[in-house]
Write an enzyme that holds these catalytic residues in place. Structure first.
Site, PDB file in Angstrom:
ATOM      1  N   HIS A 293      -3.542  -5.496   1.243  1.00  0.00           N
ATOM      2  CA  HIS A 293      -3.346  -5.813   2.657  1.00  0.00           C
ATOM      3  C   HIS A 293      -3.784  -7.255   2.908  1.00  0.00           C
ATOM      4  O   HIS A 293      -4.631  -7.788   2.208  1.00  0.00           O
ATOM      5  CB  HIS A 293      -4.177  -4.881   3.535  1.00  0.00           C
ATOM      6  CG  HIS A 293      -3.714  -3.464   3.553  1.00  0.00           C
ATOM      7  ND1 HIS A 293      -2.555  -3.081   4.192  1.00  0.00           N
ATOM      8  CD2 HIS A 293      -4.249  -2.343   3.011  1.00  0.00           C
ATOM      9  CE1 HIS A 293      -2.406  -1.772   4.048  1.00  0.00           C
ATOM     10  NE2 HIS A 293      -3.412  -1.302   3.334  1.00  0.00           N
TER      11      HIS A 293
ATOM     12  N   CYS B  37       0.840  -1.203   0.000  1.00  0.00           N
ATOM     13  CA  CYS B  37       0.000   0.000   0.000  1.00  0.00           C
ATOM     14  C   CYS B  37       0.876   1.256   0.000  1.00  0.00           C
ATOM     15  O   CYS B  37       1.533   1.547  -0.980  1.00  0.00           O
ATOM     16  CB  CYS B  37      -0.977  -0.035   1.175  1.00  0.00           C
ATOM     17  SG  CYS B  37      -2.397   1.082   0.955  1.00  0.00           S
TER      18      CYS B  37
END
Length: 493
Positions: free
Chosen positions: A434, A328
């Site tokens: 994630h 991310c």
């Protein structure tokens, strides 16, 4: 409602256990936290985000996470400000003083979600935040007694005896409450006790005589217990230190605004992984794999990474064949530029990235919030996780994706979608996903990619289920259910 004398007193774990205990009895139950401040979040079935602790509680209750379970989420992006998320969607960034005035609006959202849950489920177990005795936060409180008074719900007060001073914590907290709030507290739970219970009993008797309120349970200290942390970084421990085969060293720089550090729980607990969070002013030790984590403030954390001298250490690591993963915000740092023209995470600016992948990222006000499934770069290994990010990344590096994602019910695009990038020399991998390591097959493949020749089978999802069951068994055995039914007749079992 479960409120605590301190942060990390055991509120989240007690609500998790109660959800599982009641769900095992086929009683309709749901978790709820009015306001959560955390950088660990989860994507919900209705396409929003909530605190990760509530997602774990939903799992314990046998439910899909929903935004009504945590209607207000605050994600700090500075020492005095946070992104405010209401019903799963980012509203704006606010300084603490401004948010204080916004609480009346937030309370309306909280009560709306609570009512919807009450209409759908027999029992709603509510988790407070911090401590109700934080008198500086009492005005317009929506997280503890302010909510309890508005919703007219009973309160259990929990304290962690392992911290010391448990009786002072309980009595002191009670003394700082108003008379109506004091009467709302129906009993106490003492958490993480170890030793001879006989030595504690005189104190329990004194506490009950002093306050007129029962001790509902003394919960034992669970050795080696693991449950996804709400926000604080968890110690660098492994589940099985005695494993003698080949091991691998994994290092994660603990950035000031690190987000979703639960991404690394499966790595921390793997028996062949020596895992280290590296904090400020600490050198990055020799490693096989370095992982740049997610960040709530990518540009600020990128500057911090540079100021710490960690960039040079990572370059040295790569020069000698070490592996690097960016997740991310960490993935965004790997490119040549990060642009924030709207000042979403601070002052509007653009900053040179690390330049290790040919790509750039621009931050936009709208977030990507979606649960994902797909396959890793080998085209075979299944992987699943979730995306929570405001950036859009473009560039030649994306022609060699790290992950190929299937279309999602929460997304608008159909068909396979590439995600992230992997470098030509196969040493750098970046992804928005994630939960990258949570699925057993993906964890094994990534550890092999990082240099572990023979990977011990380790099922993190099965471990989580075992730990929730172990916790729930412990709480169910320790709880005085006769007293529970006396003080909580509307929640009888």
């Amino acid at each position: 409602m479960v409120q605590g004398t301190t942060s990390d007193a055991g509120k989240s774990t007690l609500v998790t256990a109660l959800c599982r205990i009641f769900a095992r009895k086929n009683i309709s139950v749901v978790p709820f936290k009015p306001q959560n401040m955390a950088l660990n979040s989860a994507v919900t079935v209705d396409g929003g985000e909530i605190g990760r602790a509530q997602a774990v509680q939903a799992f314990a209750a046998g439910l899909e996470p929903h935004t009504d379970m945590n209607p207000v989420l605050l994600k700090p992006n500075s020492d005095t400000g946070a992104q405010v998320i209401v019903h799963g969607k980012a509203v704006t960034n606010m300084e603490a003083a401004v948010y204080h005035d916004y609480k009346t609006v937030a309370m309306a959202a909280v009560l709306e979600s609570h009512q919807r849950l009450c209409d759908q489920y027999r029992y709603v177990f509510v988790e407070g935040a911090g401590s109700p005795a934080e008198i500086n936060l009492r005005d317009r409180d929506i997280a503890n007694m302010g909510f309890a008074e508005e919703a007219d719900c009973p309160v259990i007060l929990i304290a962690d005896i392992d911290k010391g001073g448990v009786f002072a914590h309980l009595v002191g907290t009670l003394e700082l409450l108003s008379p109506s709030e004091q009467s709302r507290v129906v009993g106490f739970v003492i958490n993480r006790f170890r030793g001879d219970i006989g030595l504690l009993e005189p104190g329990l008797k004194w506490l009950e005589e002093r306050t007129g309120k029962p001790v509902l349970a003394v919960l034992p200290y669970l050795q080696g217990f693991h449950l996804e942390a709400e926000d604080a970084l968890t110690a660098n421990t492994q589940a099985m230190d005695s494993y003698q085969q080949q091991k691998i060293t994994v290092v994660v720089p603990a950035l000031p605004r690190i987000s979703n550090h639960t991404d690394f729980d499966a790595l921390r607990l793997h028996p062949q992984v020596e895992f280290h969070f590296v904090g400020p002013d600490q050198p990055i030790p020799p490693a096989d794999l370095i992982v740049l984590p997610g960040s709530k403030s990518v540009i600020a954390d990128l500057k911090f990474l540079q100021q710490q001298g960690w960039v040079e250490a990572i370059e040295h690591h790569l020069r000698y064949g070490g592996k690097l993963i960016g997740i991310c915000g960490g993935y965004q740092m790997l490119g040549s530029k990060v642009h924030d023209p709207d000042g979403l995470e601070g002052a509007p600016e653009s900053l040179d990235g690390l330049g290790w992948l040919s790509m750039e990222t621009r931050l936009f006000p709208s977030k990507q919030l979606v649960n994902r499934k797909g396959v890793l770069f080998d085209g075979i290994t299944p992987v699943s996780g979730y995306e929570i990010h405001a950036g859009v990344t473009t560039g030649d590096a994306l022609k060699t994706p790290a992950v190929t994602l299937a279309s999602s019910e929460q997304g608008t695009q159909q068909g396979p979608q590439p995600d992230g990038a992997i470098s030509a020399d196969n040493n750098i991998l970046g992804t928005y996903l994630h939960g990258l390591f949570d699925q057993q097959a993906a964890l094994e493949k990534l550890l092999q990619w990082a240099g572990l020749n023979v990977v011990e089978s380790f099922d993190y999802e099965a471990l989580r289920e075992r730990e929730v069951e172990r916790l729930s068994d412990s709480v169910e055995e320790a709880m005085d259910w006769k007293r529970w039914n006396q003080v909580l007749p509307d929640f009888s079992v």
